[in-house]
Design a protein around this motif. Sequence first.
Motif, PDB file in Angstrom:
ATOM      1  N   TYR A   1       0.850  -1.198   0.000  1.00  0.00           N
ATOM      2  CA  TYR A   1       0.000   0.000   0.000  1.00  0.00           C
ATOM      3  C   TYR A   1       0.878   1.239   0.000  1.00  0.00           C
ATOM      4  N   VAL A   2       0.455   2.240  -0.755  1.00  0.00           N
ATOM      5  CA  VAL A   2       1.159   3.525  -0.789  1.00  0.00           C
ATOM      6  C   VAL A   2       0.132   4.630  -0.581  1.00  0.00           C
ATOM      7  N   PHE A   3       0.448   5.549   0.323  1.00  0.00           N
ATOM      8  CA  PHE A   3      -0.443   6.680   0.605  1.00  0.00           C
ATOM      9  C   PHE A   3       0.274   7.967   0.238  1.00  0.00           C
ATOM     10  N   THR A   4      -0.371   8.739  -0.636  1.00  0.00           N
ATOM     11  CA  THR A   4       0.254   9.947  -1.161  1.00  0.00           C
ATOM     12  C   THR A   4      -0.806  10.855  -1.762  1.00  0.00           C
ATOM     13  N   GLY A   5      -0.493  12.141  -1.841  1.00  0.00           N
ATOM     14  CA  GLY A   5      -1.372  13.082  -2.522  1.00  0.00           C
ATOM     15  C   GLY A   5      -1.053  13.202  -3.998  1.00  0.00           C
ATOM     16  N   ASP A   6      -0.015  12.527  -4.464  1.00  0.00           N
ATOM     17  CA  ASP A   6       0.444  12.623  -5.845  1.00  0.00           C
ATOM     18  C   ASP A   6       0.377  11.229  -6.459  1.00  0.00           C
ATOM     19  N   GLU A   7      -0.644  10.971  -7.263  1.00  0.00           N
ATOM     20  CA  GLU A   7      -0.849   9.633  -7.799  1.00  0.00           C
ATOM     21  C   GLU A   7       0.317   9.168  -8.659  1.00  0.00           C
ATOM     22  N   GLU A   8       0.869  10.060  -9.475  1.00  0.00           N
ATOM     23  CA  GLU A   8       1.992   9.666 -10.332  1.00  0.00           C
ATOM     24  C   GLU A   8       3.189   9.225  -9.485  1.00  0.00           C
ATOM     25  N   ARG A   9       3.466   9.987  -8.437  1.00  0.00           N
ATOM     26  CA  ARG A   9       4.564   9.626  -7.544  1.00  0.00           C
ATOM     27  C   ARG A   9       4.255   8.301  -6.836  1.00  0.00           C
ATOM     28  N   GLY A  10       3.004   8.130  -6.440  1.00  0.00           N
ATOM     29  CA  GLY A  10       2.609   6.885  -5.799  1.00  0.00           C
ATOM     30  C   GLY A  10       2.798   5.688  -6.713  1.00  0.00           C
ATOM     31  N   MET A  11       2.502   5.852  -7.983  1.00  0.00           N
ATOM     32  CA  MET A  11       2.706   4.767  -8.942  1.00  0.00           C
ATOM     33  C   MET A  11       4.188   4.411  -9.048  1.00  0.00           C
ATOM     34  N   GLN A  12       5.040   5.428  -9.030  1.00  0.00           N
ATOM     35  CA  GLN A  12       6.481   5.183  -9.121  1.00  0.00           C
ATOM     36  C   GLN A  12       6.993   4.430  -7.893  1.00  0.00           C
ATOM     37  N   VAL A  13       6.538   4.850  -6.725  1.00  0.00           N
ATOM     38  CA  VAL A  13       6.965   4.185  -5.489  1.00  0.00           C
ATOM     39  C   VAL A  13       6.385   2.775  -5.436  1.00  0.00           C
ATOM     40  N   GLY A  14       5.118   2.634  -5.761  1.00  0.00           N
ATOM     41  CA  GLY A  14       4.472   1.330  -5.702  1.00  0.00           C
ATOM     42  C   GLY A  14       5.100   0.311  -6.627  1.00  0.00           C
ATOM     43  N   ALA A  15       5.592   0.761  -7.778  1.00  0.00           N
ATOM     44  CA  ALA A  15       6.212  -0.155  -8.734  1.00  0.00           C
ATOM     45  C   ALA A  15       7.488  -0.780  -8.189  1.00  0.00           C
ATOM     46  N   ARG A  16       8.074  -0.164  -7.170  1.00  0.00           N
ATOM     47  CA  ARG A  16       9.318  -0.690  -6.595  1.00  0.00           C
ATOM     48  C   ARG A  16       9.073  -1.618  -5.408  1.00  0.00           C
ATOM     49  N   ILE A  17       7.814  -1.774  -5.001  1.00  0.00           N
ATOM     50  CA  ILE A  17       7.485  -2.659  -3.888  1.00  0.00           C
ATOM     51  C   ILE A  17       7.255  -4.073  -4.426  1.00  0.00           C
ATOM     52  N   VAL A  18       7.906  -5.050  -3.821  1.00  0.00           N
ATOM     53  CA  VAL A  18       7.805  -6.437  -4.269  1.00  0.00           C
ATOM     54  C   VAL A  18       6.546  -7.052  -3.672  1.00  0.00           C
ATOM     55  N   ALA A  19       5.465  -7.001  -4.443  1.00  0.00           N
ATOM     56  CA  ALA A  19       4.187  -7.554  -4.008  1.00  0.00           C
ATOM     57  C   ALA A  19       3.306  -7.753  -5.231  1.00  0.00           C
ATOM     58  N   GLY A  20       2.354  -8.658  -5.120  1.00  0.00           N
ATOM     59  CA  GLY A  20       1.504  -8.960  -6.259  1.00  0.00           C
ATOM     60  C   GLY A  20       0.450  -7.922  -6.547  1.00  0.00           C
ATOM     61  N   GLU A  21       0.140  -7.112  -5.560  1.00  0.00           N
ATOM     62  CA  GLU A  21      -0.875  -6.074  -5.724  1.00  0.00           C
ATOM     63  C   GLU A  21      -0.462  -4.892  -4.852  1.00  0.00           C
ATOM     64  N   VAL A  22      -0.402  -3.698  -5.426  1.00  0.00           N
ATOM     65  CA  VAL A  22      -0.060  -2.501  -4.664  1.00  0.00           C
ATOM     66  C   VAL A  22      -1.164  -1.474  -4.891  1.00  0.00           C
ATOM     67  N   LYS A  23      -1.813  -1.067  -3.807  1.00  0.00           N
ATOM     68  CA  LYS A  23      -2.937  -0.142  -3.900  1.00  0.00           C
ATOM     69  C   LYS A  23      -2.536   1.228  -3.399  1.00  0.00           C
ATOM     70  N   LEU A  24      -3.026   2.237  -4.084  1.00  0.00           N
ATOM     71  CA  LEU A  24      -2.776   3.627  -3.691  1.00  0.00           C
ATOM     72  C   LEU A  24      -3.970   4.153  -2.905  1.00  0.00           C
ATOM     73  N   ASN A  25      -3.698   4.649  -1.699  1.00  0.00           N
ATOM     74  CA  ASN A  25      -4.687   5.387  -0.895  1.00  0.00           C
ATOM     75  C   ASN A  25      -5.940   4.589  -0.551  1.00  0.00           C
ATOM     76  N   GLY A  26      -5.788   3.270  -0.426  1.00  0.00           N
ATOM     77  CA  GLY A  26      -6.922   2.465  -0.022  1.00  0.00           C
ATOM     78  C   GLY A  26      -6.493   1.072   0.389  1.00  0.00           C
ATOM     79  N   THR A  27      -7.375   0.380   1.113  1.00  0.00           N
ATOM     80  CA  THR A  27      -7.087  -0.981   1.567  1.00  0.00           C
ATOM     81  C   THR A  27      -8.303  -1.881   1.360  1.00  0.00           C
TER      82      THR A  27
END
Length: 480
Positions: free
Chosen positions: A408-434
Amino acid sequence: MGTPVPRTWLAGAPRAGGATTTHDLHDPNTGEVLQTYAFSSDAQVDDVLAAASAAHASGVWAEADPAERAAVLTAFATRLEGVADRIAELDALNSGVPVRFTRMFARSLPDTVRRAVELAQEQAARRWLEADGRSVQLRHVPWGPTALLLPWNAPAAVLVKSLAYALVAGAPVVAKPSPESPWSAEVVAGALTSAGVPDGVFGLVHGGAHVGGLIAADPRVRAVSLTGSTATGRSVAATAGGNLTRLRLELGSNNPAVVLADADVPATARALVAGFTKLNGQWCEAPRAVFAESRLVEPLVEAVVAEIGRIAMGPSTSGDTTFGPLAFAGRKAALEDQIERMVAGGARRLAPLTTPPRGWFLSPTLLLGDDVRLPGEVFGPVLAISPVPDDRQAVAAANALGGGLAGYVFTGDEERGMQVGARIVAGEVKLNGTSLLDMARDSAQSFFGGSGLGGHGDRDVLEFYAGKQVLGADLLDPAI
């Protein structure tokens, strides 16, 4: 509400468990013993496996017209509609998950089955390939008898989905529920049998690790789908490996959440609390370890504590409850031991809710510190929160957990969140939600690292139960 007696289902008929080993089932809300039942005997397990093997060899299901299989499954979906509320009540009592949530799951089961039928019809059992005028066909061939080793936290939901996809692919099924949550499997077995599934194509056995080991080791079992702990997954993999049995293992995961400096703190707190208390924290994709930008930690903890204070803790059988007890005493004891180990390692504990005096209740618990180390796989309403100075170290800390089912990544900047999330080793990475739900209809995620083998997108699940065979006229040039 009466509770069914778990029975061994063989050739379309239930039979009393034949083992001398018995198991007590408790009301997680009070600790009261509700039932003592007998496991399936070794002979009964062998009979069920033999029936599945014979059914597969006969071709009664594997070679049936796909429309015939679809008709049985469609009838199964209809019958599930009539027993959905019964399933919900039983799962709430077996797992401790509030009935308002088990009812949502139970009422979605018919559509789960219909979705499996729909995908199988899209895939088609066979199709012709482009081959320069020669007859070449791609066929989906079921591996053979398939074992479903099921969890206790969402018993009916996992059983019905796995069962529907295996059956629509043409595989006979032997299902073993968790010994802690066997009741709804009885209702599902009755619904499937009345829908007209041929004898031997479905069998149900009950037991613990011993029965699971018998099934995993049996060479007649050609595929195993397990949802459970990492330790159980390793054991099953080792046992089944000698037979080169196909494996799909959805295991545990200490899922990371990264909170960036520009995150909305109140919204982040709401999402984190919703995530780590979902199913009373008994959810394999729940956030377990939060790595937050240092200056946000204090306000984030305050907001999380405030959100926990809004939770309605109570009996899982009450429609007003949003957070119930853990499923069984052993789960609570194991979790309390892990919490104590983290406290002994220097973490500060916050447990905001007062728990009832009876039952397996545990307050949602925060563990705070500069570097909180999770002592193995944590499975319950526990959330560790640690500060990090920047995105790079947050991702490094997240990946140090060993890879997982979700991030999970929490951020006010979706583009930045996508960049950070892409580096997390997991099968599913969600931005700003669970959310527990998939982000898109055709979502597909793999189980990374120690979280298992395979994946759980709908198409991935369907693909697991059958192999691909190419059949046709060979090339005529003998030189290649």
